[in-house]
Design a protein around this motif. Structure first.
Motif, mmCIF file in Angstrom:
data_model
loop_
_atom_site.group_PDB
_atom_site.id
_atom_site.type_symbol
_atom_site.label_atom_id
_atom_site.label_comp_id
_atom_site.label_asym_id
_atom_site.label_seq_id
_atom_site.Cartn_x
_atom_site.Cartn_y
_atom_site.Cartn_z
ATOM 1 N N LEU A 252 0.750 -1.195 -0.059
ATOM 2 C CA LEU A 252 -0.236 -0.230 -0.032
ATOM 3 C C LEU A 252 0.880 1.231 0.056
ATOM 4 O O LEU A 252 1.840 1.151 0.623
ATOM 5 N N ILE A 253 0.375 2.360 -0.698
ATOM 6 C CA ILE A 253 0.978 3.531 -0.784
ATOM 7 C C ILE A 253 0.109 4.454 0.044
ATOM 8 O O ILE A 253 -1.232 4.504 -0.602
ATOM 9 N N PHE A 254 0.439 5.288 1.020
ATOM 10 C CA PHE A 254 -0.545 6.189 1.779
ATOM 11 C C PHE A 254 0.135 7.725 1.471
ATOM 12 O O PHE A 254 1.404 7.996 1.580
ATOM 13 N N ILE A 255 -0.932 8.391 0.564
ATOM 14 C CA ILE A 255 -0.446 9.937 0.006
ATOM 15 C C ILE A 255 -1.055 10.930 0.828
ATOM 16 O O ILE A 255 -2.356 10.736 0.939
ATOM 17 N N TYR A 256 -0.536 11.838 1.490
ATOM 18 C CA TYR A 256 -1.170 13.085 1.998
ATOM 19 C C TYR A 256 -0.703 14.177 1.123
ATOM 20 O O TYR A 256 0.554 14.391 1.093
ATOM 21 N N SER A 257 -1.593 15.261 0.671
ATOM 22 C CA SER A 257 -1.136 16.081 -0.224
ATOM 23 C C SER A 257 -2.205 17.201 -0.288
ATOM 24 O O SER A 257 -3.470 16.962 -0.030
ATOM 25 N N PRO A 258 -1.888 18.497 -0.459
ATOM 26 C CA PRO A 258 -2.793 19.554 -0.714
ATOM 27 C C PRO A 258 -3.786 19.382 -1.638
ATOM 28 O O PRO A 258 -3.726 18.801 -2.709
ATOM 29 N N ASN A 259 -4.982 19.728 -1.668
ATOM 30 C CA ASN A 259 -6.319 19.740 -2.353
ATOM 31 C C ASN A 259 -6.896 21.009 -3.065
ATOM 32 O O ASN A 259 -6.978 21.942 -2.423
ATOM 33 N N LYS A 260 -6.539 20.874 -4.493
ATOM 34 C CA LYS A 260 -6.734 22.594 -5.122
ATOM 35 C C LYS A 260 -8.391 22.741 -4.949
ATOM 36 O O LYS A 260 -8.586 23.614 -4.798
ATOM 37 N N ASN A 261 -9.147 21.553 -4.916
ATOM 38 C CA ASN A 261 -10.660 21.785 -5.075
ATOM 39 C C ASN A 261 -11.231 21.864 -3.640
ATOM 40 O O ASN A 261 -11.802 20.906 -3.070
ATOM 41 N N SER A 262 -10.951 22.918 -2.937
ATOM 42 C CA SER A 262 -11.162 23.001 -1.642
ATOM 43 C C SER A 262 -11.642 24.561 -1.097
ATOM 44 O O SER A 262 -11.214 25.571 -1.932
ATOM 45 N N LEU A 263 -12.374 24.560 -0.125
ATOM 46 C CA LEU A 263 -12.683 26.113 0.447
ATOM 47 C C LEU A 263 -11.530 26.885 0.405
ATOM 48 O O LEU A 263 -11.450 28.099 0.100
ATOM 49 N N GLY A 264 -10.442 26.213 1.162
ATOM 50 C CA GLY A 264 -9.366 27.095 1.323
ATOM 51 C C GLY A 264 -8.732 27.743 0.076
ATOM 52 O O GLY A 264 -8.537 29.037 0.059
ATOM 53 N N PHE A 265 -8.463 27.180 -1.025
ATOM 54 C CA PHE A 265 -8.083 27.491 -2.139
ATOM 55 C C PHE A 265 -8.821 28.388 -2.753
ATOM 56 O O PHE A 265 -8.621 29.613 -3.331
ATOM 57 N N ASP A 266 -10.470 28.121 -2.698
ATOM 58 C CA ASP A 266 -11.362 28.922 -3.235
ATOM 59 C C ASP A 266 -11.606 30.379 -2.864
ATOM 60 O O ASP A 266 -11.751 31.403 -3.458
ATOM 61 N N VAL A 267 -11.341 30.501 -1.461
ATOM 62 C CA VAL A 267 -11.344 31.922 -0.747
ATOM 63 C C VAL A 267 -10.208 32.520 -0.730
ATOM 64 O O VAL A 267 -10.225 33.586 -1.281
ATOM 65 N N LEU A 268 -9.044 31.700 -0.590
ATOM 66 C CA LEU A 268 -7.606 32.505 -0.293
ATOM 67 C C LEU A 268 -6.806 32.675 -1.481
ATOM 68 O O LEU A 268 -5.984 33.435 -1.560
ATOM 69 N N GLY A 269 -7.106 31.668 -2.640
ATOM 70 C CA GLY A 269 -6.311 31.729 -3.722
ATOM 71 C C GLY A 269 -4.718 31.744 -3.551
ATOM 72 O O GLY A 269 -4.234 30.931 -2.610
ATOM 73 N N SER A 270 -4.285 32.687 -4.162
ATOM 74 C CA SER A 270 -2.589 32.577 -4.127
ATOM 75 C C SER A 270 -2.204 32.937 -2.706
ATOM 76 O O SER A 270 -0.942 32.766 -2.334
ATOM 77 N N GLU A 271 -3.148 33.535 -1.837
ATOM 78 C CA GLU A 271 -2.700 33.891 -0.515
ATOM 79 C C GLU A 271 -2.773 32.675 0.525
ATOM 80 O O GLU A 271 -2.432 32.726 1.534
ATOM 81 N N SER A 272 -3.296 31.542 -0.070
ATOM 82 C CA SER A 272 -3.393 30.408 0.637
ATOM 83 C C SER A 272 -1.858 30.100 0.917
ATOM 84 O O SER A 272 -1.043 30.018 0.347
ATOM 85 N N ASN A 273 -1.803 29.704 2.456
ATOM 86 C CA ASN A 273 -0.356 29.168 2.809
ATOM 87 C C ASN A 273 0.131 27.668 2.096
ATOM 88 O O ASN A 273 0.926 27.459 2.155
ATOM 89 N N LEU A 274 -0.742 27.245 1.395
ATOM 90 C CA LEU A 274 -0.448 25.853 0.481
ATOM 91 C C LEU A 274 0.051 26.507 -0.723
ATOM 92 O O LEU A 274 0.646 25.526 -1.511
ATOM 93 N N CYS A 275 -0.158 27.718 -1.137
ATOM 94 C CA CYS A 275 0.182 28.040 -2.500
ATOM 95 C C CYS A 275 1.826 28.607 -2.392
ATOM 96 O O CYS A 275 1.949 29.718 -2.076
ATOM 97 N N THR A 276 2.713 27.815 -2.596
ATOM 98 C CA THR A 276 3.922 28.060 -2.288
ATOM 99 C C THR A 276 5.133 27.730 -3.473
ATOM 100 O O THR A 276 5.980 27.391 -2.914
ATOM 101 N N ALA A 277 4.639 27.919 -4.499
ATOM 102 C CA ALA A 277 5.663 27.470 -5.573
ATOM 103 C C ALA A 277 6.884 28.458 -5.355
ATOM 104 O O ALA A 277 6.637 29.587 -5.107
#
Ligand SMILES: [Zn+2]
Length: 308
Positions: free
Chosen positions: A206-231
């Motif tokens: 089994l592989i267990f993956i945890y990763s940020p989800n683009k399709n989310s309230l956080g991204f829809d509200v905060l956009g590039s200001e999201s703390n997960l938007c870190t390119a």
């Protein structure tokens, strides 16, 4: 979710600090090897895309086919941002302090979750960082670790006496469980990496993956200001609605669900931006409504379990 505390999870200045780190990393790329262009979706490989967000100087596109977000600019030499000595030394220095907090917050929860699927066997923690999780996991599994950073893999090996790799082709055994916690969004070719990791799995592994989800309230509200938007740190922004489609020719999907801290992130962002003092008792109560978004698949992280 119970007993959520905004001040602990997202202290004042949290988003500003993330922003500074991202800015520094972008500057570091520019001043060293520079950027290259990534015009294909890292998940479905299509070139069809539209502009989604801009993080400081880096554009992030959305794939029109699978709705994955991806950084259009990728560092020519990714290790430059991970091997920034100052960052790694900070990580190692703060490791002891983090260790306690980490185990309380994540260690038990992660092990409990894995044990729903696999009770024992060989476990590889891929992207082990300073090794808190893999050290904790060795109570239950035969463990090995991997980190792309040479310095971190040496640190984990010496600190915990756990055989730790920093090159994929040096790994010469097979595993029942491979964990990738917050790893896949950082690499340049996530699907290719998953293909390679698949070879390290035993049959039914089994592989267990945890990763940020683009399709989310956080991204829809905060956009590039999201703390997960870190390119350039986060290069791929997976979409929990489409990810399974692209995994299922190589794996069986055993589990997929979203979890997040969207509400905490949003409250903290506006608290700091407008310098409002929040009624924390009330806010903390409302943080438990995160469950609703988790259950609707609209939270800013996802977990997926893949079976070989
Ligand atoms: Zn795509």
């Amino acid at each position: 979710m119970k007993n959520l505390n905004l001040k602990i999870m997202r202290p004042v200045g949290f988003h500003a600090r993330v922003h500074e780190i991202v800015k520094k990393a972008q500057k570091n790329v520019k001043e060293n090897s520079g950027w290259k262009i990534n015009s294909n979706c890292p998940v479905c490989f299509s070139k069809k895309k539209k502009f989604w967000l801009k993080k400081i100087n880096v554009k992030i596109y959305e794939c029109l086919i699978c709705k994955t977000g991806y950084s259009y600019h990728v560092p020519k030499n990714l290790s430059e941002i991970y091997d920034m000595d100052s960052e790694i030394d900070d990580k190692i220095k703060s490791h002891k302090k983090r260790s306690k907090y980490f185990l309380k917050k994540f260690g038990n929860e992660r092990i409990k979750f894995i044990k729903n699927f696999k009770k024992r066997g060989n476990l590889l923690d891929f992207g082990c960082g300073t090794g808190e999780f893999v050290n904790f996991a060795q109570k239950y599994f035969n463990v090995n670790a991997f980190d792309f950073s040479n310095k971190l893999s040496k640190f984990v090996e010496e600190k915990y006496n756990i055989k730790t790799y920093s090159e994929l082709n040096k790994i010469n055994k097979k595993f029942d469980v491979i964990t990738l916690y917050d790893v896949l969004e950082h690499v340049e070719n996530p699907m290719q990496l998953l293909g390679k990791i698949r070879y390290l799995l035993k049959k039914n592994g089994l592989i267990f993956i945890y990763s940020p989800n683009k399709n989310s309230l956080g991204f829809d509200v905060l956009g590039s200001e999201s703390n997960l938007c870190t390119a350039p740190f986060h290069l791929t922004y997976f979409n929990s609605e489409t990810i399974a489609r692209y995994m299922k020719n190589k794996f069986k999907i055993v589990y997929l669900k979203t979890f997040g801290l969207d509400l905490a992130d949003i409250f903290a962002y506006f608290r700091d931006k407008y310098q409002i003092s929040l009624n924390e008792k009330n806010i903390n109560k409302f943080l438990s409504y995160q469950d609703i978004f988790d259950n609707k698949g609209y939270s800013n992280h996802f977990r997926i379990v893949l079976k070989k």
